[in-house]
Design a protein around this motif. Structure first.
Motif, PDB file in Angstrom:
ATOM      1  N   MET A  94       0.952  -1.162   0.017  1.00  0.00           N
ATOM      2  CA  MET A  94       0.036  -0.040   0.054  1.00  0.00           C
ATOM      3  C   MET A  94       0.593   1.198   0.076  1.00  0.00           C
ATOM      4  O   MET A  94       0.498   2.134  -0.782  1.00  0.00           O
ATOM      5  N   GLN A 116      -4.090  -6.425  -4.521  1.00  0.00           N
ATOM      6  CA  GLN A 116      -3.550  -5.085  -4.313  1.00  0.00           C
ATOM      7  C   GLN A 116      -2.694  -4.542  -5.456  1.00  0.00           C
ATOM      8  O   GLN A 116      -2.778  -3.298  -5.759  1.00  0.00           O
ATOM      9  N   ILE A 120      -4.978  -1.314  -6.456  1.00  0.00           N
ATOM     10  CA  ILE A 120      -4.598  -0.176  -5.830  1.00  0.00           C
ATOM     11  C   ILE A 120      -4.354   0.952  -7.129  1.00  0.00           C
ATOM     12  O   ILE A 120      -4.623   2.042  -7.078  1.00  0.00           O
TER      13      ILE A 120
END
Length: 369
Positions: A94, A116, A120
């Motif tokens: 992240m 992710q 993201i």
């Protein structure tokens, strides 16, 4: 910033506590603190006496010097200043994507992989192309396809090595060719390396490429997911950028967590030897089951803790997996959560008895469908 539901995590969050035979998780059988102390040869009273005297303040914001030195030693030439402690590999991922990806960037992501790595960047306004793994290539993506996908403005290539869910491994020669392609346009290569192979470990991307960024954690290969400690390693320029963004995403991992993490890494060889044995013994059980089960097949993974198994079922794989859990207590991850019907992810590095019983009941259900 809008994110879709996280397919795999949503499935596990809802169902894992109701399972009798959990063969879905892909950490290697978690250690207890007692087992960790036994493996490390440390006296638990000594450890806890040290802990009792520690102030429960924020501790070392980026990770203690001892922790960072241990992580640095995992790579060929990684300065300790370029190591940032994070809340697991998910926190590291992240952080890196949030800090480096901007609207209209072009990102290429291995697919399927941990969600992710592509959702993201999409949520941040990047254009994301999928670099798809191919079953006929041992679940590796085709480098020629990457050459067709890459653009002069490609900002980042995201990989997961070894791959989740398939367990496929990009070896040194493959990675060197990947680096050569990325260098042509100056793209970063972001590599999630939480699944270390016990056969022929591939080099880390940061050992091959100055614009490589790697994340890792203690959750999978080191069997300590409970403390939620990971890290990101990169070059100095990237580390400086991440350091600024990290102030927005976390303060510290915690004094106790850092102590345990450092103890794990100081005794990594003993832990890895224990885990090598688990992988070797349990993958032999998987080999035997695959050989005896006519409705199951696989491309054998590298010696890592995740596997992707093809099942002969004539219905939705998620419906199959849900009924398997409800009637037999066996938890697997249905392949539709990775956009692959007729497949399931099996984490075979659990307790041997759980694996044996789970596979037995999976076969029973397969032959009733």
């Amino acid at each position: 910033m809008k994110l879709p539901r996280f397919g795999v995590e949503e499935w596990l969050n809802v169902h894992e506590k109701s399972a009798i035979y959990d063969i879905a998780g892909v950490s290697i059988k978690a250690l207890t603190l007692e087992e960790l102390f036994d493996l490390s040869g440390i006296d638990k009273d000594t450890f806890f006496n040290q802990l009792l005297k520690k102030k429960m303040d924020y501790g070392w914001i980026e990770g203690s010097p001892e922790f960072k030195a241990q992580v640095s030693s995992l790579y060929k030439n990684m300065p300790v200043d370029n190591i940032l402690q994070t809340n697991g590999a998910t926190g590291a991922t992240m952080l890196a994507l949030y800090a480096l990806i901007e609207p209209k960037d072009h990102v290429i992501s291995m697919y399927p992989t941990y969600q992710q790595l592509y959702d993201i960047p999409k949520s941040l306004g990047a254009e994301v192309d999928f670099w798809e793994v191919q079953e006929d290539k041992g679940w590796l993506p085709d480098l020629d396809q990457l050459r067709r996908l890459i653009r002069p403005n490609t900002k980042m290539i995201c990989i997961n090595n070894a791959n989740n869910p398939t367990g496929s491994l990009m070896d040194a020669s493959y990675l060197k060719e990947l680096v050569a392609i990325a260098k042509e346009v100056g793209a970063y290569i972001f590599s999630d390396e939480v699944y270390r192979s016990f056969d022929h470990p591939a080099p880390s991307i940061v050992d091959l490429y100055d614009k490589g960024i790697t994340v890792n954690s203690l959750s999978k290969t080191y069997s300590i997911p409970g403390i939620r400690v990971g890290w990101v390693a990169s070059n100095a320029e990237v580390a400086s950028i991440l350091r600024d963004y990290r102030d927005y995403t976390m303060i510290c991992a915690g004094v106790f967590d850092d102590m345990v993490a450092t103890l794990v890494l100081k005794n990594k060889e003993a832990i890895l030897e224990r885990n090598r044995k688990i992988v070797t013994e349990n993958i032999a059980l998987m080999d035997a089951w695959i050989a005896d089960e006519p409705k199951a097949s696989w491309i054998r993974p590298a010696s890592v803790s995740t596997s992707f198994v093809k099942l002969e079922v004539s219905r939705s794989i998620e419906d199959f997996a849900l009924e398997l859990l409800q009637k037999y207590g066996v938890l697997i991850v249905p392949g539709n959560r990775f956009d692959k019907e007729s497949h399931v992810r099996i984490g075979y590095c659990c307790d041997k008895e759980v694996l044996q019983k789970g596979l037995e009941k999976l076969s029973q259900f397969l032959h009733k469908c």
